[in-house]
Design a protein around this motif. Structure first.
Motif, short mmCIF file in Angstrom:
data_model
loop_
_atom_site.label_atom_id
_atom_site.label_comp_id
_atom_site.label_asym_id
_atom_site.label_seq_id
_atom_site.Cartn_x
_atom_site.Cartn_y
_atom_site.Cartn_z
N LEU A 56 21.92 -3.92 33.24
CA LEU A 56 20.58 -3.34 33.17
C LEU A 56 19.52 -4.42 33.00
O LEU A 56 19.76 -5.42 32.33
N LYS A 57 18.37 -4.19 33.60
CA LYS A 57 17.19 -5.02 33.34
C LYS A 57 16.23 -4.15 32.53
O LYS A 57 15.80 -3.09 33.00
N ALA A 79 19.41 -9.25 31.84
CA ALA A 79 20.74 -8.86 32.34
C ALA A 79 21.57 -8.38 31.15
O ALA A 79 22.32 -9.14 30.54
N VAL A 80 21.43 -7.12 30.81
CA VAL A 80 22.15 -6.53 29.67
C VAL A 80 23.30 -5.69 30.22
O VAL A 80 23.08 -4.72 30.95
N ARG A 81 24.53 -6.08 29.85
CA ARG A 81 25.71 -5.38 30.39
C ARG A 81 26.12 -4.22 29.46
O ARG A 81 26.14 -4.37 28.25
N LYS A 109 24.40 8.85 29.30
CA LYS A 109 22.94 8.82 29.49
C LYS A 109 22.57 8.28 30.87
O LYS A 109 23.24 7.42 31.43
N THR A 110 21.43 8.78 31.40
CA THR A 110 20.86 8.22 32.62
C THR A 110 19.93 7.08 32.23
O THR A 110 19.63 6.88 31.04
N ALA A 111 19.43 6.34 33.23
CA ALA A 111 18.48 5.24 32.95
C ALA A 111 17.23 5.79 32.26
O ALA A 111 16.68 5.16 31.35
N VAL A 143 8.73 1.24 27.65
CA VAL A 143 10.03 0.69 28.06
C VAL A 143 10.39 1.18 29.46
O VAL A 143 10.20 2.35 29.78
N SER A 144 10.90 0.27 30.29
CA SER A 144 11.49 0.70 31.56
C SER A 144 12.88 0.07 31.70
O SER A 144 13.12 -1.05 31.27
N VAL A 145 13.79 0.87 32.28
CA VAL A 145 15.18 0.43 32.46
C VAL A 145 15.55 0.56 33.94
O VAL A 145 15.35 1.62 34.53
N HIS A 146 16.05 -0.52 34.52
CA HIS A 146 16.52 -0.50 35.91
C HIS A 146 17.96 -1.00 35.94
O HIS A 146 18.31 -1.90 35.18
#
Length: 198
Positions: free
Chosen positions: A39-40, A55-57, A77-79, A100-103
């Motif tokens: 995830l970014k 780069a979070v795994r 959970k979804t993004a 916050v945004s998660v991709h």
């Protein structure tokens, strides 16, 4: 009386996709995060934190480690839902109303094994950011052969406790219902399409 021609797995998949249309609101809108996804994570106006979250795994336990707040569980959970959880974690003690945004920067590699009476018995990868049904997996493995018995397809799945569960699924009945409510597969499932006993 002419016999009704058996429906192919491929045509059922095509029809199901046509009826679904494009309801999705972006590629990761309804994708459930998986272990090994990368995830970014971006928090508006917090460059120092952003540098540490490029780069979070996702771990095998479905959690991520973030600066200051430590571990956040993302199981199921979804993004979009992850954004809210991360926002809440930082909002509690560290930041005021963080944006916050998660991709998903890189999707984990997931596949199932389809064997038996199919055109190309092999490992079938999941499409990125989407689930995979048992009907779609058989179609991606080349569809059923003339000898296939789709009424008695075996699905073998390893449970979290290490035990193996085997289910018999009437894929033929699922196809007659147009592929709706078809079984969603999980990583490393094994699908065995047996031969009809003539």
């Amino acid at each position: 009386v002419s016999a009704e021609r058996p429906r192919s797995v491929e045509s059922t998949v095509r029809d199901a996709k046509d009826s679904r249309g494009s309801r999705r609101s972006g590629p990761t809108a309804d994708y459930t995060l998986q272990p090994q996804d990368v995830l970014k994570i971006f928090i508006f106006q917090h460059e120092d934190l952003n540098k540490q979250m490029e780069a979070v795994r996702v771990s095998e336990e479905y959690s991520i480690s973030l600066p200051l707040v430590n571990s956040v569980s993302l199981r199921g959970k979804t993004a979009r839902e992850a954004e809210q959880l991360i926002r809440d974690a930082y909002d509690k003690d560290f930041l005021v109303n963080p944006q916050v945004s998660v991709h998903v920067a890189k999707y984990s590699e997931r596949s199932v094994n389809v064997i038996g009476q199919v055109g190309k018995p092999d490992r079938v990868p999941f499409p990125q950011e989407k689930g995979l049904t048992i009907i779609e997996a058989i179609a991606l493995a080349g569809g059923q052969t003339r000898l296939a018995d789709l009424k008695k397809v075996k699905l073998t799945r390893k449970q979290p406790n290490g035990e193996t569960e085997v289910q018999e699924i009437d894929v033929d009945a699922l196809m007659k219902r147009g592929g709706r409510d078809a079984i969603q597969l999980q990583k490393d499932d094994v699908i065995f399409v047996p031969e009809r006993i003539l």
